[in-house]
Design an enzyme around this catalytic site. Structure first.
Site, PDB file in Angstrom:
ATOM      1  N   ASP A  20       0.815  -1.219   0.000  1.00 30.30           N
ATOM      2  CA  ASP A  20       0.000   0.000   0.000  1.00 30.30           C
ATOM      3  C   ASP A  20       0.847   1.266   0.000  1.00 30.30           C
ATOM      4  O   ASP A  20       0.636   2.179  -0.808  1.00 30.30           O
ATOM      5  CB  ASP A  20      -0.935   0.003   1.215  1.00 30.30           C
ATOM      6  CG  ASP A  20      -1.995  -1.084   1.132  1.00 30.30           C
ATOM      7  OD1 ASP A  20      -2.407  -1.425   0.016  1.00 30.30           O
ATOM      8  OD2 ASP A  20      -2.396  -1.595   2.196  1.00 30.30           O
ATOM      9  N   ARG A 101       0.917   2.585  16.559  1.00 32.43           N
ATOM     10  CA  ARG A 101       0.390   3.678  15.733  1.00 32.43           C
ATOM     11  C   ARG A 101       0.541   5.066  16.362  1.00 32.43           C
ATOM     12  O   ARG A 101       0.911   6.019  15.667  1.00 32.43           O
ATOM     13  CB  ARG A 101      -1.072   3.421  15.355  1.00 32.43           C
ATOM     14  CG  ARG A 101      -1.339   2.176  14.507  1.00 32.43           C
ATOM     15  CD  ARG A 101      -0.243   1.904  13.518  1.00 32.43           C
ATOM     16  NE  ARG A 101      -0.567   0.834  12.584  1.00 32.43           N
ATOM     17  CZ  ARG A 101       0.309  -0.029  12.111  1.00 32.43           C
ATOM     18  NH1 ARG A 101       1.573   0.040  12.512  1.00 32.43           N
ATOM     19  NH2 ARG A 101      -0.032  -0.956  11.252  1.00 32.43           N
ATOM     20  N   ASP A 130      -6.570   0.843  11.579  1.00 31.71           N
ATOM     21  CA  ASP A 130      -5.401   1.716  11.619  1.00 31.71           C
ATOM     22  C   ASP A 130      -5.675   3.121  11.108  1.00 31.71           C
ATOM     23  O   ASP A 130      -5.044   4.083  11.554  1.00 31.71           O
ATOM     24  CB  ASP A 130      -4.246   1.086  10.832  1.00 31.71           C
ATOM     25  CG  ASP A 130      -3.515   0.036  11.647  1.00 31.71           C
ATOM     26  OD1 ASP A 130      -3.653   0.046  12.882  1.00 31.71           O
ATOM     27  OD2 ASP A 130      -2.820  -0.806  11.052  1.00 31.71           O
ATOM     28  N   SER A 182      -1.378  -9.648   4.239  1.00 33.57           N
ATOM     29  CA  SER A 182      -1.055  -8.327   4.769  1.00 33.57           C
ATOM     30  C   SER A 182      -0.481  -8.546   6.164  1.00 33.57           C
ATOM     31  O   SER A 182      -1.137  -9.128   7.029  1.00 33.57           O
ATOM     32  CB  SER A 182      -2.313  -7.456   4.839  1.00 33.57           C
ATOM     33  OG  SER A 182      -2.028  -6.224   5.461  1.00 33.57           O
TER      34      SER A 182
END
Length: 448
Positions: A20, A101, A130, A182
């Protein structure tokens, strides 16, 4: 450093080198005509080297790529809080991605300020957690920054289309049709999704795991169980088997020990913040083992009412972090409570690993609230058993008064309905049960 075109606006991109974010660099340039500054953080994930990731970002068109070693801060400031909270979302998942994050977001905001960027971009999908974590954290740190989410906006409808787009634009990506997973990983573990894992009936293929051996292939000799003493000081792991170590090094060591014994795999249906149930697989050997040890030490050292109340705080803390609210005032207040509980969580826990299991088999602490003389049934027993009668009378007093009142008023509640009110009723009910049992016995075939 690549010469910057000062006539363009800048965007700071959270960059991992995966599918991505690799596509994002070129897409942001083509779609918005922005100069892209990538930020790649080392949080302990498995990679070929951050310099290689930086070279890849620059080759993909970024005008700069900042490489930041976040591991020590992650362990000391984030995973210490997670340990105090025994952080398990839905009482299962140790919050691998959710914990990283907010730290990444902080560095993104710092980079935006340093480079005068108006925008921050990330590579999250529009149906994952996320995106919420990144954007909520960024907006709490600097509400004036604008956020771009390419994966939500572009017309590439699948990972297969992304791979084709990347190939057409000369972008090297690690994802292939043969390995479409992923993966997000850091010190605390690995999160794996997509591909065949999207079928909740399909058993995870062996190739998704890299941190843990198959439990069936773990050591099985008579002396194979691995024993590890984990020492804590104020709730933070500080030594293994008597050797003082930094928390960061302990996490690495426990990942190796637990993983080599086949411990730490999770396969679960997870309730995402956006309302979707998803099938997620995790490898969290060190995290799960350390949390188990920490909980066992708290059982020994925390007073009962604190321990019980803390369980609810832990779940709220995990939900706050999972939902992207690391910098929220509630989470900050919860941290203060949790930190206070850890003052005397100091001691040692003995763990036993064997073929995929991890068991607490010993615990000791100078702050232990376990008293042998009160717990034993031997001659050393100092517990005043005669005090129990008065304790029970007072403990049940309000309910006893309630029961007498309701029975005298004929207001029988459901719990009374199962109890015969007279000896005759009691005898009749029991006689019926006995007769039914005798009939069953009489009808049973006789065996030699």
């Amino acid at each position: 450093m690549t010469q910057q075109n000062t006539t363009k606006d800048k965007v700071i991109l959270a960059y991992s080198g995966g599918l991505d974010t690799s596509v994002c660099i070129k897409w942001l340039q083509e779609k918005y005509d922005l100069d892209v500054i990538a930020v790649a953080g080392d949080l302990g994930q498995d990679h070929a080297g951050l310099e290689a990731i930086k070279a890849k970002a620059l080759a993909s068109g970024a005008i700069e790529c900042l490489v930041v070693d976040m591991r020590q801060t992650f362990a000391d400031e984030y995973l210490t809080c997670a340990m105090a909270a025994n952080a398990l979302y839905e009482n299962k998942y140790p919050l691998v991605s959710a914990l990283s994050r907010p730290l990444i977001a902080k560095h993104l905001v710092d980079a935006a300020h340093a480079y005068g960027a108006k925008y921050i971009a990330h590579g999250c999908t529009g149906k994952g957690n996320d995106q919420v974590r990144f954007e909520s954290s960024i907006l709490m740190l600097d509400p004036e920054l604008e956020i771009i989410a390419p994966v939500r906006d572009w017309d590439l409808g699948s990972r297969e289309e992304e791979m084709a787009w990347a190939e057409a634009h000369g972008i090297d990506v690690p994802t292939t049709k043969a390995s479409p997973y992923s993966i997000d990983d850091n010190l605390w573990g690995r999160a794996i999704e997509c591909g065949v894992l999207e079928d909740p009936w399909a058993e995870p293929p062996a190739d998704i795991y890299t941190m843990t051996v198959d439990p069936t292939e773990a050591p099985d000799a008579p002396d194979a169980p691995a024993y590890v003493d984990v020492a804590f000081e104020h709730g933070v792991p500080c030594a293994l088997n008597g050797q003082a170590m930094d928390y960061l090094d302990i996490i690495y060591a426990m990942n190796d020990i637990a993983g080599s014994n086949g411990y730490g795999r999770l396969d679960m249906i997870e309730n995402r913040l956006v309302g979707v149930k998803s099938r997620e697989c995790y490898e969290v050997p060190g995290a799960l083992a350390l949390i188990q040890a920490h909980k066992a030490l708290e059982d020994l050292c925390l007073e009962r009412s604190v321990l019980h109340y803390k369980l609810g705080i832990e779940q709220t803390w995990a939900e706050q972090v999972y939902n992207g609210l690391w910098f929220s005032p509630l989470k900050e207040a919860l941290d203060a409570f949790l930190a206070d509980t850890q003052q005397c969580v100091t001691g040692t826990i003995k763990l036993k690993f064997y073929k995929g299991s991890c068991t607490v088999v010993g615990r000791k602490s100078d702050y232990s609230l376990y008293t042998y003389e009160l717990a034993t049934y031997s001659a050393e027993d100092e517990f005043d058993q005669q005090a129990a009668k008065g304790f029970i009378d007072l403990h049940a007093l309000t309910c006893k008064v309630w029961a007498k009142n309701r029975l005298s008023m004929g207001a029988k509640m459901h719990q009374f309905n199962a109890v015969g009110s007279t000896a005759d009723e009691f005898t009749a009910e029991n006689s019926a049960v006995v007769e039914e049992a005798e009939a069953v016995i009489a009808a049973a075939p006789v065996t030699a």
